[in-house]
Design a protein around this motif. Structure first.
Motif, PDB file in Angstrom:
ATOM      1  N   LEU A   1       2.639  -3.600   3.870  1.00  0.00           N
ATOM      2  CA  LEU A   1       1.885  -3.508   5.118  1.00  0.00           C
ATOM      3  C   LEU A   1       1.451  -4.867   5.636  1.00  0.00           C
ATOM      4  O   LEU A   1       1.168  -5.020   6.824  1.00  0.00           O
ATOM      5  CB  LEU A   1       0.638  -2.629   4.931  1.00  0.00           C
ATOM      6  CG  LEU A   1       0.834  -1.129   4.872  1.00  0.00           C
ATOM      7  CD1 LEU A   1      -0.513  -0.438   4.985  1.00  0.00           C
ATOM      8  CD2 LEU A   1       1.771  -0.626   5.947  1.00  0.00           C
TER       9      LEU A   1
ATOM     10  N   THR B   1      -7.451   5.675  -3.369  1.00  0.00           N
ATOM     11  CA  THR B   1      -6.329   6.377  -2.743  1.00  0.00           C
ATOM     12  C   THR B   1      -6.644   6.978  -1.381  1.00  0.00           C
ATOM     13  O   THR B   1      -5.720   7.365  -0.667  1.00  0.00           O
ATOM     14  CB  THR B   1      -5.839   7.504  -3.672  1.00  0.00           C
ATOM     15  OG1 THR B   1      -6.927   8.414  -3.919  1.00  0.00           O
ATOM     16  CG2 THR B   1      -5.333   6.946  -4.997  1.00  0.00           C
TER      17      THR B   1
ATOM     18  N   VAL C   1       0.861  -1.188   0.000  1.00  0.00           N
ATOM     19  CA  VAL C   1       0.000   0.000   0.000  1.00  0.00           C
ATOM     20  C   VAL C   1       0.895   1.235   0.000  1.00  0.00           C
ATOM     21  O   VAL C   1       1.767   1.381   0.868  1.00  0.00           O
ATOM     22  CB  VAL C   1      -0.919   0.021   1.235  1.00  0.00           C
ATOM     23  CG1 VAL C   1      -1.853   1.232   1.180  1.00  0.00           C
ATOM     24  CG2 VAL C   1      -1.723  -1.268   1.326  1.00  0.00           C
ATOM     25  N   ASP C   2       0.696   2.094  -0.985  1.00  0.00           N
ATOM     26  CA  ASP C   2       1.506   3.317  -1.110  1.00  0.00           C
ATOM     27  C   ASP C   2       2.998   3.009  -1.112  1.00  0.00           C
ATOM     28  O   ASP C   2       3.809   3.721  -0.515  1.00  0.00           O
ATOM     29  CB  ASP C   2       1.177   4.303   0.010  1.00  0.00           C
ATOM     30  CG  ASP C   2      -0.259   4.784  -0.028  1.00  0.00           C
ATOM     31  OD1 ASP C   2      -0.847   4.797  -1.124  1.00  0.00           O
ATOM     32  OD2 ASP C   2      -0.802   5.145   1.033  1.00  0.00           O
TER      33      ASP C   2
ATOM     34  N   VAL D   1      -8.180   7.072   2.609  1.00  0.00           N
ATOM     35  CA  VAL D   1      -8.374   6.182   3.753  1.00  0.00           C
ATOM     36  C   VAL D   1      -9.821   5.725   3.829  1.00  0.00           C
ATOM     37  O   VAL D   1     -10.108   4.545   4.086  1.00  0.00           O
ATOM     38  CB  VAL D   1      -7.964   6.890   5.060  1.00  0.00           C
ATOM     39  CG1 VAL D   1      -8.335   6.053   6.283  1.00  0.00           C
ATOM     40  CG2 VAL D   1      -6.472   7.179   5.063  1.00  0.00           C
TER      41      VAL D   1
ATOM     42  N   THR E   1      -1.149   0.068   9.489  1.00  0.00           N
ATOM     43  CA  THR E   1       0.099   0.811   9.365  1.00  0.00           C
ATOM     44  C   THR E   1       1.206  -0.064   9.912  1.00  0.00           C
ATOM     45  O   THR E   1       0.937  -1.026  10.637  1.00  0.00           O
ATOM     46  CB  THR E   1       0.025   2.153  10.123  1.00  0.00           C
ATOM     47  OG1 THR E   1       1.214   2.900   9.907  1.00  0.00           O
ATOM     48  CG2 THR E   1      -0.170   1.934  11.613  1.00  0.00           C
TER      49      THR E   1
ATOM     50  N   ARG F   1     -10.637   3.168   1.008  1.00  0.00           N
ATOM     51  CA  ARG F   1      -9.983   1.892   1.277  1.00  0.00           C
ATOM     52  C   ARG F   1     -10.652   1.167   2.450  1.00  0.00           C
ATOM     53  O   ARG F   1     -10.856  -0.045   2.410  1.00  0.00           O
ATOM     54  CB  ARG F   1      -8.507   2.121   1.584  1.00  0.00           C
ATOM     55  CG  ARG F   1      -7.677   2.548   0.380  1.00  0.00           C
ATOM     56  CD  ARG F   1      -6.298   2.985   0.809  1.00  0.00           C
ATOM     57  NE  ARG F   1      -5.437   3.310  -0.311  1.00  0.00           N
ATOM     58  CZ  ARG F   1      -4.252   3.889  -0.199  1.00  0.00           C
ATOM     59  NH1 ARG F   1      -3.791   4.190   1.014  1.00  0.00           N
ATOM     60  NH2 ARG F   1      -3.514   4.163  -1.263  1.00  0.00           N
TER      61      ARG F   1
ATOM     62  N   ARG G   1      -3.257   3.707   6.791  1.00  0.00           N
ATOM     63  CA  ARG G   1      -3.579   3.722   5.364  1.00  0.00           C
ATOM     64  C   ARG G   1      -5.032   3.327   5.144  1.00  0.00           C
ATOM     65  O   ARG G   1      -5.616   3.645   4.116  1.00  0.00           O
ATOM     66  CB  ARG G   1      -2.659   2.771   4.595  1.00  0.00           C
ATOM     67  CG  ARG G   1      -1.160   2.998   4.842  1.00  0.00           C
ATOM     68  CD  ARG G   1      -0.715   4.425   4.544  1.00  0.00           C
ATOM     69  NE  ARG G   1       0.652   4.665   4.955  1.00  0.00           N
ATOM     70  CZ  ARG G   1       1.717   4.601   4.159  1.00  0.00           C
ATOM     71  NH1 ARG G   1       1.568   4.278   2.885  1.00  0.00           N
ATOM     72  NH2 ARG G   1       2.912   4.858   4.616  1.00  0.00           N
TER      73      ARG G   1
END
Length: 282
Positions: free
Chosen positions: A28, A61, A23-24, A63, A94, A66, A102
């Motif tokens: 994670l 994208t 993620v990003d 929070v 996280t 998601r 996230r």
């Protein structure tokens, strides 16, 4: 068996059996390879990424988006029997505690995704006739996880949006009927880490440890039905039970070993001392 066996047992895992959940740009979590097809079928918001990874669809994208997507995926996985019953308690996704999450996800789904979870564990202890004793809980037989096993006096997962001490005070009230003023006297004494491969998934978890010295006449009382019994044991009995049996819930063993080291029950000239200290923080 030995203290070192307890640490090695909880850290047995084979990461090659898992696919990274990215993620990003950050790893994670990790999902078992034999569950990836099940996961992707449960959520159109997830996809295979480059390099054998799992990721969100490119347009997902925020929070909020998601979290909503993961809630739907968790509900689908629960309905199909791939994860336990949802707990209606959200955990932050996280890797570093305190970083902005996230997304948020129901705690029952956390191991399936191999996400890191945090918790608070408290060693309740007292002195009788100058001798150190520790309070031990036995989990209720109808608990959905690790029923009937021995446990720390107070322990609980760390949900999103709640401070550590705030959570510990809540857990003290629910699990042992410890008044808030007394619970606030608990001392933060560090944290233990482990990576456990459990039937429900991977658990690369962190447990924040606390010690609370209780009055000799204090009697705990469970109020939420999760603890069936409490026992006040001499510290030698606690140590022997950890070292020679698998009676305790697995991560509780580590919390107690940490206590035994800090209180000198396991002395520094023990041949496993350095390995134990290192093993509590892999």
């Amino acid at each position: 068996m030995s203290f070192l066996d307890r640490i090695r047992e909880i850290n047995r895992h084979d990461l090659s059996a898992y696919m990274d959940f990215v993620v990003d740009g950050c790893v994670l979590g990790r999902v078992r390879r034999d569950r990836v097809a099940i996961l992707l079928k449960s959520s159109p918001l997830l996809r295979r990424g480059k390099g054998e990874t799992i990721e969100f669809q490119a347009d997902l994208t925020t929070v909020e988006a998601r979290s909503a997507g993961m809630a739907a995926a968790a509900a689908t996985l629960e309905a199909a029997g791939h994860i336990p019953a949802l707990r209606a308690e959200l955990y932050p996704a996280t890797w570093n505690f305190g970083d902005p999450p996230r997304f948020a996800i129901d705690r029952a789904a956390v191991p399936f995704f191999g996400l890191r979870a945090w918790g608070v564990h408290m060693n309740g202890y007292t002195w009788k006739n100058g001798h150190l004793h520790m309070w031990i809980g036995r989990r209720a037989d109808d608990k959905p996880t690790y029923p009937g096993m021995l446990d720390n006096m107070v322990a609980g997962g760390q949900p999103t949006g709640v401070g550590l001490m705030e959570n510990l005070i809540k857990e003290c009230a629910e699990e042992a009927d410890i008044p808030a003023d007394l619970a606030r006297q608990a001392q933060s004494v560090g944290a233990i880490t482990y990576v456990q491969e459990a039937p429900e998934g991977l658990k690369p978890d962190v447990q924040f440890c606390f010690d609370l010295e209780l009055p000799p006449d204090f009697m705990p009382r469970n109020t939420d039905g999760e603890i069936a019994d409490f026992f006040l044991w001499p510290i030698e009995k606690v140590a022997k039970t950890v070292a020679t049996t698998r009676s305790f819930k697995f991560n509780c063993n580590l919390v107690i070993i940490d206590f035994l080291i800090r209180h000198g029950v396991i002395p520094p000239d023990d041949r496993d001392y350095v390995a134990l200290v290192q093993g509590l923080h892999p």
